[in-house]
Scaffold this motif. Structure first.
Motif, PDB file in Angstrom:
ATOM      1  N   HIS A 265      11.786   2.289   1.919  1.00  0.00           N
ATOM      2  CA  HIS A 265      12.656   1.115   2.009  1.00  0.00           C
ATOM      3  C   HIS A 265      13.734   1.364   3.055  1.00  0.00           C
ATOM      4  CE1 HIS A 265      10.681  -0.811  -1.315  1.00  0.00           C
ATOM      5  NE2 HIS A 265      10.739   0.330  -1.965  1.00  0.00           N
TER       6      HIS A 265
ATOM      7  N   GLY B 285       8.039   2.756  -2.035  1.00  0.00           N
ATOM      8  CA  GLY B 285       7.276   1.692  -2.650  1.00  0.00           C
ATOM      9  C   GLY B 285       5.868   1.732  -2.089  1.00  0.00           C
ATOM     10  N   TYR B 286       5.100   0.704  -2.369  1.00  0.00           N
ATOM     11  CA  TYR B 286       3.718   0.640  -1.912  1.00  0.00           C
ATOM     12  C   TYR B 286       3.425  -0.753  -1.399  1.00  0.00           C
ATOM     13  CZ  TYR B 286       3.607   4.900  -4.568  1.00  0.00           C
ATOM     14  OH  TYR B 286       3.893   6.158  -5.032  1.00  0.00           O
TER      15      TYR B 286
ATOM     16  N   LYS C 133       0.932   5.539  -9.676  1.00  0.00           N
ATOM     17  CA  LYS C 133       1.955   6.207  -8.870  1.00  0.00           C
ATOM     18  C   LYS C 133       1.827   7.719  -8.991  1.00  0.00           C
ATOM     19  CE  LYS C 133       5.437   2.595  -9.150  1.00  0.00           C
ATOM     20  NZ  LYS C 133       6.772   2.245  -9.675  1.00  0.00           N
TER      21      LYS C 133
ATOM     22  N   GLN D  62       2.556   3.029 -13.512  1.00  0.00           N
ATOM     23  CA  GLN D  62       3.056   4.401 -13.466  1.00  0.00           C
ATOM     24  C   GLN D  62       1.926   5.417 -13.280  1.00  0.00           C
ATOM     25  OE1 GLN D  62       6.321   4.651 -13.289  1.00  0.00           O
ATOM     26  NE2 GLN D  62       6.085   6.792 -12.802  1.00  0.00           N
TER      27      GLN D  62
ATOM     28  N   ARG E 166       2.210   3.967   1.517  1.00  0.00           N
ATOM     29  CA  ARG E 166       3.552   4.218   0.987  1.00  0.00           C
ATOM     30  C   ARG E 166       4.563   3.619   1.949  1.00  0.00           C
ATOM     31  NH1 ARG E 166       4.121  10.049  -1.619  1.00  0.00           N
ATOM     32  NH2 ARG E 166       5.780   8.948  -2.667  1.00  0.00           N
TER      33      ARG E 166
ATOM     34  N   ALA F  82       3.697  -6.352  -0.477  1.00  0.00           N
ATOM     35  CA  ALA F  82       4.259  -5.325  -1.360  1.00  0.00           C
ATOM     36  C   ALA F  82       3.507  -5.303  -2.687  1.00  0.00           C
ATOM     37  CB  ALA F  82       5.735  -5.598  -1.598  1.00  0.00           C
ATOM     38  N   LEU F  83       3.354  -4.105  -3.252  1.00  0.00           N
ATOM     39  CA  LEU F  83       2.659  -3.913  -4.525  1.00  0.00           C
ATOM     40  C   LEU F  83       3.565  -3.200  -5.514  1.00  0.00           C
ATOM     41  CD1 LEU F  83      -0.726  -2.426  -3.259  1.00  0.00           C
ATOM     42  CD2 LEU F  83      -0.305  -4.771  -3.958  1.00  0.00           C
ATOM     43  N   GLU F  84       3.390  -3.510  -6.782  1.00  0.00           N
ATOM     44  CA  GLU F  84       4.039  -2.749  -7.839  1.00  0.00           C
ATOM     45  C   GLU F  84       2.908  -2.046  -8.589  1.00  0.00           C
ATOM     46  OE1 GLU F  84       6.707  -0.823  -9.896  1.00  0.00           O
ATOM     47  OE2 GLU F  84       7.267  -2.215  -8.314  1.00  0.00           O
ATOM     48  N   LEU F  85       2.795  -0.742  -8.387  1.00  0.00           N
ATOM     49  CA  LEU F  85       1.717   0.017  -9.009  1.00  0.00           C
ATOM     50  C   LEU F  85       2.108   0.439 -10.420  1.00  0.00           C
ATOM     51  CD1 LEU F  85       0.652   2.394  -6.094  1.00  0.00           C
ATOM     52  CD2 LEU F  85      -0.402   0.251  -6.782  1.00  0.00           C
TER      53      LEU F  85
ATOM     54  N   GLU G  23      13.988   5.862  -1.142  1.00  0.00           N
ATOM     55  CA  GLU G  23      13.193   5.211  -2.168  1.00  0.00           C
ATOM     56  C   GLU G  23      11.836   4.817  -1.600  1.00  0.00           C
ATOM     57  OE1 GLU G  23      15.374   2.267  -4.499  1.00  0.00           O
ATOM     58  OE2 GLU G  23      17.127   2.959  -3.392  1.00  0.00           O
TER      59      GLU G  23
END
Length: 97
Positions: A30, A7-8, A67, A64, A27, A59-62, A5
């Motif tokens: 995990h 994440g960013y 991404k 969609q 990037r 940590a970032l939640e980009l 998986e």
């Protein structure tokens, strides 16, 4: 979570880590084992994944769309032809003699 998986995270510190740039998004793979000892598995400037101290990143939640752009192939953009005429140079001429 498996190590597959992704994440960013944004780098906020790089003390002693030459392959990291502060303020750059990376990037992250995990890795629960790394997290258990305070590290993150990050794909750095070398293109390989390495363990770095977790406090070097936030940590970032980009969204969609971001991404998709991040994972799209990195082919050079093609130039489009333009109907615009080139701008003519307007130099100030002075006769100094």
């Amino acid at each position: 979570m498996s190590t597959r998986e992704k994440g960013y995270a944004i780098c906020v510190e790089n003390r002693g880590a030459e392959d990291l740039e502060v303020r750059k998004v990376y990037r992250v793979l995990h890795d629960n084992d790394a997290a258990a000892i305070g590290y993150m598995r990050v794909i750095d400037e070398s293109g390989e994944d390495y363990l770095y101290p977790a406090h070097y990143f936030v940590a970032l939640e980009l969204p969609q769309k971001a991404k998709r752009a991040w994972t799209a192939s990195r082919e050079p953009a093609r130039r489009r032809s333009s109907s615009n005429k080139p701008i003519e140079s307007t130099r100030l001429r002075s006769d100094r003699r």
